[in-house]
Design an enzyme around this catalytic site. Sequence first.
Site, mmCIF file in Angstrom:
data_model
loop_
_atom_site.group_PDB
_atom_site.id
_atom_site.type_symbol
_atom_site.label_atom_id
_atom_site.label_comp_id
_atom_site.label_asym_id
_atom_site.label_seq_id
_atom_site.Cartn_x
_atom_site.Cartn_y
_atom_site.Cartn_z
ATOM 1 N N GLY A 20 0.625 -1.253 0.012
ATOM 2 C CA GLY A 20 0.038 0.245 -0.119
ATOM 3 C C GLY A 20 0.880 1.395 -0.077
ATOM 4 O O GLY A 20 1.961 1.262 -0.434
ATOM 5 N N GLY A 21 0.254 2.446 0.465
ATOM 6 C CA GLY A 21 0.954 3.640 0.014
ATOM 7 C C GLY A 21 1.987 3.866 1.449
ATOM 8 O O GLY A 21 2.998 4.056 0.783
ATOM 9 N N VAL A 25 3.984 -5.874 3.710
ATOM 10 C CA VAL A 25 3.724 -6.272 4.248
ATOM 11 C C VAL A 25 4.315 -7.447 4.266
ATOM 12 O O VAL A 25 3.559 -8.223 3.253
ATOM 13 C CB VAL A 25 2.213 -6.772 5.244
ATOM 14 N N LYS A 40 5.955 -5.565 8.176
ATOM 15 C CA LYS A 40 5.309 -4.611 7.810
ATOM 16 C C LYS A 40 6.710 -3.630 7.867
ATOM 17 O O LYS A 40 6.976 -3.051 8.238
ATOM 18 C CB LYS A 40 4.421 -3.578 8.057
ATOM 19 N N ASP A 135 -5.732 5.641 11.477
ATOM 20 C CA ASP A 135 -5.641 5.271 10.179
ATOM 21 C C ASP A 135 -7.038 3.829 10.567
ATOM 22 O O ASP A 135 -7.135 2.887 9.555
ATOM 23 C CB ASP A 135 -4.171 5.212 9.406
#
Length: 483
Positions: A20-21, A25, A40, A135
């Site tokens: 992702g951004g 992971v 991660k 988040d």
Amino acid sequence: MEPGLVVGGRYRLASRLGRGGMGEVWASHDELLDRPVAVKILLAVLDDDPELAARLRQEARTAAALRHPAITVVHDVGDHDGHPYFVMELLTGRTFAALRSENGGTLPIERALALMAQVADGLAYAHNRGVVHRDIKPENLISDSGGVKICDFGIAHYAQASARFTKTGHTVGTAPFMAPEQWRADPVDARTDLYAFGVTLYLLVAAETPFAGPSFPAFAHQHLEIPPPRLSGVPANLADLVDRLLAKKAADRPASASEVAETLRAIRDNFAGAVGPQAPTVHKRRSDRPSAGQTTLTNTRAAMLRAGIRSGIRAFMLFVVVLCVSLPFLAPSDSWLAFGPWPVMLLTGVLIGVVAGCVVGTLAGLLSGSMGETDTVTLDNDQLTVTQRVRRKVNGKVVEISPRTFSVRWDALEHLAIEGKTHTTTLVGRFRPANEPPLAWAVEHGLQRREDGSYAIYGPTDRDLEKVDVGRLRDALPRYFGS
């Protein structure tokens, strides 16, 4: 990063689970303790600001110390070639995003309430220890056999600060879930998580987030300035809670995640125990029920004409009777209006009302028969099918009237009932839990969910069920579904 790479001298990367951004992971193996873990690795680096890096690492270690059943355990934090990494327990459950996808975009309300109450428990624990997630979103929430797990505590702030340091003006976050204070770059606290929590809850029951963007500037304007649409088709107290969670001002949101958890459980208990209006219930049909063929009930032109005549007679008879009976008492005694005692006037009113009602009702029936909207209810051995004309309004004006058809298999229903009389009649059904329709599907097909968990399959909201001959429908249902 590549498979086989050893991070921190002990964590061997095996397979990439996602990207992702913020980073990647990996499913990995802890070679020191011989156990599977998830690693991660963040993309940003903070080598040019050792003080900031040290502060953020300390916060990450604080988050890693969290121990709660609803929070993913973080085993270790460190750096690999300047890239921060977090070592977490390897989970085998499904993210809330995957659960939504598997269920047509939404979750049944009772399940959403139960899952999100567990999320609120985890947030309350972290907030009480001064840790804010920053988040919260479906991708960071996982449901497994042990319950709910919140992922990425301590990671969002690290990535956000890294990105701001390395790319001036860049904002890290998930736009549909970011609170107004995040868009303003103001300090955040526990109530920031509650805003994202509210967006997530909204998405789980409505199949969409309150704001659709699509660009970052559009999201910023919507979150900062536009009131979120109120949830519909859910219990009012749930819609009220979401409204509070999505308040523009942090001070107007619930005081704590603990309060939110208690409220969600109270809503769920009331929702599960709610009892709807009393109505005759049609039980599930027996497996040995003989074939009943097919029956179609519709608001035919002749039926609409008869309905118009009946309505006209009732209305005019009442009006004329009241007028004729009142005249002898209201008109002067020497007036031609006072031409008889009230029994005579009553009889006169009835006769005039019947005649006038027939004339006006016939005209109304003919008009509705030529211009009316045709709906159809069809019953066969497998399912109930409803075809209805749906009005779509824009700014209060009807811009489209189109037919919409949906079918419900008998074995997907727990019960079916007809409530009310004449123009207030509603066909009500309760779906089996495994067949519970997603809210978006229900809204799309014109089904309104009620407080007791049943759905108004066809009723008086936009149309008159009397036009499909309620008597015939009552008689027909036992042949197809039960008695």
